[in-house]
Scaffold this motif. Structure first.
Motif, PDB file in Angstrom:
ATOM      1  N   THR A  59      47.827  45.002  35.413  1.00 52.87           N
ATOM      2  CA  THR A  59      46.526  45.201  34.783  1.00 52.87           C
ATOM      3  C   THR A  59      46.223  43.953  33.965  1.00 52.87           C
ATOM      4  O   THR A  59      47.007  43.581  33.085  1.00 52.87           O
ATOM      5  CB  THR A  59      46.532  46.429  33.857  1.00 52.87           C
ATOM      6  OG1 THR A  59      46.876  47.593  34.609  1.00 52.87           O
ATOM      7  CG2 THR A  59      45.166  46.626  33.207  1.00 52.87           C
ATOM      8  N   ASP A  79      47.865  43.085  43.945  1.00 51.09           N
ATOM      9  CA  ASP A  79      47.771  44.371  43.246  1.00 51.09           C
ATOM     10  C   ASP A  79      47.470  44.132  41.766  1.00 51.09           C
ATOM     11  O   ASP A  79      48.347  44.215  40.906  1.00 51.09           O
ATOM     12  CB  ASP A  79      49.080  45.145  43.407  1.00 51.09           C
ATOM     13  CG  ASP A  79      48.948  46.609  42.978  1.00 51.09           C
ATOM     14  OD1 ASP A  79      47.870  46.988  42.477  1.00 51.09           O
ATOM     15  OD2 ASP A  79      49.926  47.360  43.127  1.00 51.09           O
ATOM     16  N   ASP A  81      44.520  45.024  38.696  1.00 56.94           N
ATOM     17  CA  ASP A  81      43.343  45.731  38.210  1.00 56.94           C
ATOM     18  C   ASP A  81      42.729  44.878  37.106  1.00 56.94           C
ATOM     19  O   ASP A  81      43.362  44.652  36.075  1.00 56.94           O
ATOM     20  CB  ASP A  81      43.762  47.104  37.667  1.00 56.94           C
ATOM     21  CG  ASP A  81      42.571  47.942  37.243  1.00 56.94           C
ATOM     22  OD1 ASP A  81      41.438  47.648  37.673  1.00 56.94           O
ATOM     23  OD2 ASP A  81      42.782  48.900  36.465  1.00 56.94           O
ATOM     24  N   ASP A  93      46.317  52.116  29.356  1.00 62.07           N
ATOM     25  CA  ASP A  93      45.916  52.693  30.630  1.00 62.07           C
ATOM     26  C   ASP A  93      45.217  54.030  30.386  1.00 62.07           C
ATOM     27  O   ASP A  93      45.762  54.909  29.723  1.00 62.07           O
ATOM     28  CB  ASP A  93      47.171  52.894  31.487  1.00 62.07           C
ATOM     29  CG  ASP A  93      46.853  53.329  32.900  1.00 62.07           C
ATOM     30  OD1 ASP A  93      46.122  54.321  33.061  1.00 62.07           O
ATOM     31  OD2 ASP A  93      47.355  52.701  33.839  1.00 62.07           O
TER      32      ASP A  93
END
Length: 204
Positions: A59, A79, A81, A93
């Motif tokens: 992230t 991968d 975000d 999160d």
């Protein structure tokens, strides 16, 4: 600089920061088994991209959407975000999942805002998770090159550890480190910049 000033800076050039990861982030995290990682104040995502290339689920959080947009192009297919949010107010999160590692690199803020970001990053970790913080050291103002000219936005490793006061953690590394700037292909001779480097593992 506020978010819009950073957006303008990111739009004005191809890359503000280098394409590769920060050398200290790479050194401290390369040995860890990939899991979930948070890159807090990710900028153009150089550390997030490096982590994702090594198999991490990442992230990347930054308050400048233009930086994240550049990172998303560079990291297409990985991968990652990309989340537009302020490191000083981001609360983790939304699903409540904890991270195995958190990176905060060169987030140069006044003390109160720095403390908020440090605690946000630490609180995002699972027990056993690793926080790596690297920033321009206070001594860089008089002894090194580059970095903010404002002492209020510089710090020491001890400052960062104090920001985490009341939390339970193991200190793996905390101190001042040298970083060579320029030289080789640069027109200027190599010079030394001084950074503070903190690596802690959450224990509670």
């Amino acid at each position: 600089m506020d978010a819009e000033e950073w957006n303008s800076r990111y739009r004005a050039s191809e890359l503000v920061w280098s394409a590769g990861p920060n050398q200290f982030v790479e050194a401290e995290l390369s040995e860890l088994t990939p899991g979930r990682a948070l890159d807090l104040a990710a900028g153009e995502g150089r550390n997030a991209i490096w982590l994702a290339q090594r198999g991490w689920q990442v992230t990347a959080v930054d308050f400048a959407q233009a930086g994240l947009d550049k990172g998303a192009v560079l990291g297409e297919g990985l991968d990652i975000d990309w989340v537009c949010a302020d490191a000083t107010t981001w609360r983790g999160d939304p699903a409540g999942q904890a991270y195995d590692a958190c990176v905060v690199a060169y987030l140069q803020l006044p003390a109160a805002e720095r403390r908020a970001a440090a605690r946000n990053g630490f609180s995002s970790l699972r027990v056993g998770g690793t926080l790596v913080w690297v920033a321009h050291d206070l001594t860089n103002l008089t002894e090194g090159v580059g970095g903010p000219p404002d002492a209020s936005r510089l710090m020491t490793a001890e400052d960062v550890l104090a920001d985490l006061g009341g939390e339970t953690f193991e200190v793996v590394r905390a101190g001042r480190v040298a970083r060579e700037v320029g030289g080789a292909d640069d027109a200027q001779p190599a010079r030394t910049a001084w950074d503070c480097l903190v690596r802690v593992v959450r224990r509670g």
